[in-house]
Design a protein around this motif. Structure first.
Motif, short mmCIF file in Angstrom:
data_model
loop_
_atom_site.label_atom_id
_atom_site.label_comp_id
_atom_site.label_asym_id
_atom_site.label_seq_id
_atom_site.Cartn_x
_atom_site.Cartn_y
_atom_site.Cartn_z
N UNK A 1 -8.12 -21.57 -42.66
CA UNK A 1 -7.20 -20.92 -43.60
C UNK A 1 -5.75 -21.15 -43.16
N UNK A 2 -5.50 -21.03 -41.86
CA UNK A 2 -4.14 -21.25 -41.35
C UNK A 2 -3.74 -22.72 -41.50
N UNK A 3 -4.69 -23.63 -41.29
CA UNK A 3 -4.38 -25.06 -41.48
C UNK A 3 -4.08 -25.36 -42.95
N UNK A 4 -4.82 -24.74 -43.85
CA UNK A 4 -4.56 -24.94 -45.28
C UNK A 4 -3.15 -24.46 -45.62
N UNK A 5 -2.75 -23.31 -45.07
CA UNK A 5 -1.40 -22.81 -45.32
C UNK A 5 -0.36 -23.77 -44.75
N UNK A 6 -0.59 -24.27 -43.54
CA UNK A 6 0.32 -25.26 -42.96
C UNK A 6 0.47 -26.47 -43.90
N UNK B 1 -1.91 -19.98 -52.78
CA UNK B 1 -3.10 -20.00 -51.94
C UNK B 1 -4.33 -20.08 -52.86
N UNK B 2 -5.50 -20.38 -52.31
CA UNK B 2 -6.69 -20.50 -53.15
C UNK B 2 -7.01 -19.25 -53.97
N UNK B 3 -6.60 -18.07 -53.51
CA UNK B 3 -6.87 -16.85 -54.28
C UNK B 3 -5.80 -16.56 -55.33
N UNK B 4 -4.81 -17.47 -55.45
CA UNK B 4 -3.75 -17.29 -56.43
C UNK B 4 -2.48 -16.66 -55.89
N UNK B 5 -2.48 -16.20 -54.63
CA UNK B 5 -1.29 -15.59 -54.05
C UNK B 5 -0.15 -16.61 -54.03
#
Length: 196
Positions: A102-107, A181-185
């Motif tokens: 999840x942190x890598x996806x955000x990066x 983000x994947x949840x729409x945030x």
């Protein structure tokens, strides 16, 4: 009325400032997506932010109030790209465990949406919850913006909520189309031109 005393952070400040950022960011939708369990969120966020604050102390500028209850973490984006934090992949995995992806996806999202023009990047602005709304965050922004304006440099950031987005807009940042983000945030990319 005088503003807060603003100091440059030292390496010994990295952990306490990481804890401050984790405390301030704990209720955000983005951090809830990163670490869904609120019981473990403070430690995981602190360990992650510690890596990034240490890196910024070495390669950028971390400004904090005298009491270490507010912090602005800046990284330069002028010239050659900065190296990643030392042993970043291993340290990130140690900090985030099963949530590392999840942190890598955000990066990856941040990198994909980051502008390429020279600028200063405000990675984090955090104020202790009991001090929010008192003008300390604005004082930190004005302090750095004065220098940026003298240098003719723009600034960039990713706002993680409507409250911070609106604060930055009051300081001259222009809001771009959000990425999510994947949840729409949403995160709002924001650019402050040179000279404000």
């Amino acid at each position: 009325m005088t503003g807060p005393v603003i100091e440059r952070a030292e390496p010994a400040d990295a952990r306490v400032l990481a804890e401050l950022i984790a405390e301030a960011f704990h209720p955000l939708a983005a951090t809830a997506w990163l670490v869904p369990d609120p019981a473990v969120r403070p430690k995981i966020l602190t360990d992650d932010f510690h890596i990034l604050v240490e890196h910024a102390i070495e390669w950028g500028l971390v400004e904090t109030t005298e009491d270490r209850r507010a912090v602005a973490v800046w990284l330069p984006a002028v010239g050659d790209p900065l190296p990643p934090p030392v042993d970043y992949d291993d340290r990130l995995a140690a900090a985030c465990g099963e949530l590392t992806d999840r942190f890598r996806l955000l990066d990856d999202l941040f990198e994909a949406n980051h502008p390429h023009d020279p600028h200063d990047h405000l990675a984090f602005l955090a104020v202790a919850p009991d001090r929010q709304g008192t003008g300390i965050g604005s004082a930190l922004l004005r302090h750095r913006h004065a220098w940026l304006d003298e240098q003719g440099l723009p600034a960039y950031l990713d706002a993680s909520g409507t409250r911070s987005r609106d604060l930055y807009a009051r300081h001259g940042y222009r809001v771009g189309e959000p990425f999510r983000l994947p949840d729409g945030t949403p995160f709002w990319p924001m650019w402050r031109p040179a000279g404000g």
